[in-house]
Design an enzyme around this catalytic site. Structure first.
Site, short mmCIF file in Angstrom:
data_model
loop_
_atom_site.label_atom_id
_atom_site.label_comp_id
_atom_site.label_asym_id
_atom_site.label_seq_id
_atom_site.Cartn_x
_atom_site.Cartn_y
_atom_site.Cartn_z
N ASP A 32 -2.11 -1.51 5.38
CA ASP A 32 -0.78 -2.75 6.67
C ASP A 32 -2.16 -2.92 7.87
OD1 ASP A 32 0.97 -3.10 8.17
OD2 ASP A 32 2.26 -0.91 7.59
N PHE A 85 8.86 -2.80 3.61
CA PHE A 85 8.24 -1.14 4.22
C PHE A 85 9.16 -0.92 2.65
CE2 PHE A 85 8.76 3.79 4.52
CZ PHE A 85 6.85 3.97 5.23
P1 IMP Z 1 -2.37 1.04 8.34
O1 IMP Z 1 -3.09 1.86 8.69
O2 IMP Z 1 -1.05 0.52 9.50
O3 IMP Z 1 -2.78 0.02 7.54
O4 IMP Z 1 -1.36 1.71 6.80
C1 IMP Z 1 -1.86 2.57 5.84
C2 IMP Z 1 -1.19 3.60 5.53
O5 IMP Z 1 0.08 3.86 6.16
C3 IMP Z 1 -1.05 3.12 4.12
O6 IMP Z 1 -1.87 4.06 3.60
C4 IMP Z 1 0.32 3.59 3.52
O7 IMP Z 1 -0.16 5.79 3.16
C5 IMP Z 1 0.78 4.12 5.41
N1 IMP Z 1 1.90 3.12 5.12
C6 IMP Z 1 1.69 1.72 5.09
N2 IMP Z 1 2.61 0.65 5.39
C7 IMP Z 1 3.72 1.50 4.09
C8 IMP Z 1 4.51 1.06 3.52
O8 IMP Z 1 5.36 0.29 3.64
N3 IMP Z 1 5.35 1.87 3.10
C9 IMP Z 1 4.78 3.54 2.93
N4 IMP Z 1 3.93 3.97 3.46
C10 IMP Z 1 2.53 2.85 4.08
#
Ligand code: IMP
Ligand code: MG
Length: 181
Positions: free
Chosen positions: A106, A155
């Site tokens: 994300d 999400f």
């Molecule tokens: P980042 O650090 O923002 O890249 O987020 C990564 C982590 O957040 C992922 O490994 C997921 O565990 C969680 N995550 C990000 N987006 C979602 C979503 O849409 N649904 C559920 N978990 C998410």
């Protein structure tokens, strides 16, 4: 089920298990080929990527070493907290070719933090496979070699991914109803 409710929020079906399986097989085929002579460590990032990792690993034709790490960033919110807690258990990747298996990238903060941590452990190489990616939400630039689906700022839950620890066991992926298209 075409829709579900978690914590009073409605999620609608977004990717069926069948669509996911087709994509996972495609990725697995590439990985099977690319890592054939590399004796890889497949590093499963808990908890979200358990379904993806399990399905992917079934299509790997040679022996590979599976290890686990935990990364937590979201808590009960739908936005990344920006802080990542990593638990490396007994990880040993020195001089190994590592393939990280993530559920979703994300902001990129989690993966970036995992990569920085792993590099200190002196692996030979590190590559990443993620089932989903939200390029429009990226804050930190990270290289991802294998991506299943690029999605917009939505999400999602299901197929291992949660909202406040619910929804992981769903075999399809659902999206929050009023997410922007
Ligand atoms: P980042 O650090 O923002 O890249 O987020 C990564 C982590 O957040 C992922 O490994 C997921 O565990 C969680 N995550 C990000 N987006 C979602 C979503 O849409 N649904 C559920 N978990 C998410
Ligand atoms: Mg995750």
């Amino acid at each position: 089920m075409d829709s579900i409710k978690i914590n009073n929020k409605k999620f609608v079906k977004f990717l069926s298990n069948k669509e996911i399986q087709i994509k996972v097989s495609e990725i697995a085929k590439k990985i099977d080929e690319d890592f054939k002579d590399k004796n890889p460590v497949i590093l499963v990032v808990l908890t979200g990527s358990i379904f993806f990792a399990t399905d992917l690993l079934k299509d790997i034709s040679y022996d590979c070493n599976i290890q686990l790490i935990s990364a937590k960033s979201y808590g009960d919110k739908m936005e990344s907290s920006g802080k990542v807690k990593i638990d490396k258990h007994n990880l040993n990747i020195r001089d190994r070719n590592v393939l990280i298996i993530e559920d979703i990238v994300d902001t990129g903060i989690t993966l970036n933090s995992i990569l920085n941590n792993l590099r200190k452990m002196k692996p030979l190489s590190i590559k990443t496979a993620t089932l989903l990616s939200k390029p429009s939400k990226r804050i930190v630039t990270v290289d991802v070699e294998y991506t299943g689906f690029e999605i917009s700022d939505k999400f999602v839950v299901g197929y291992g991914m949660d909202y406040a620890e619910y929804g992981r066991n769903l075999q399809d992926i659902y999206v929050l109803e009023d997410s922007n298209e």
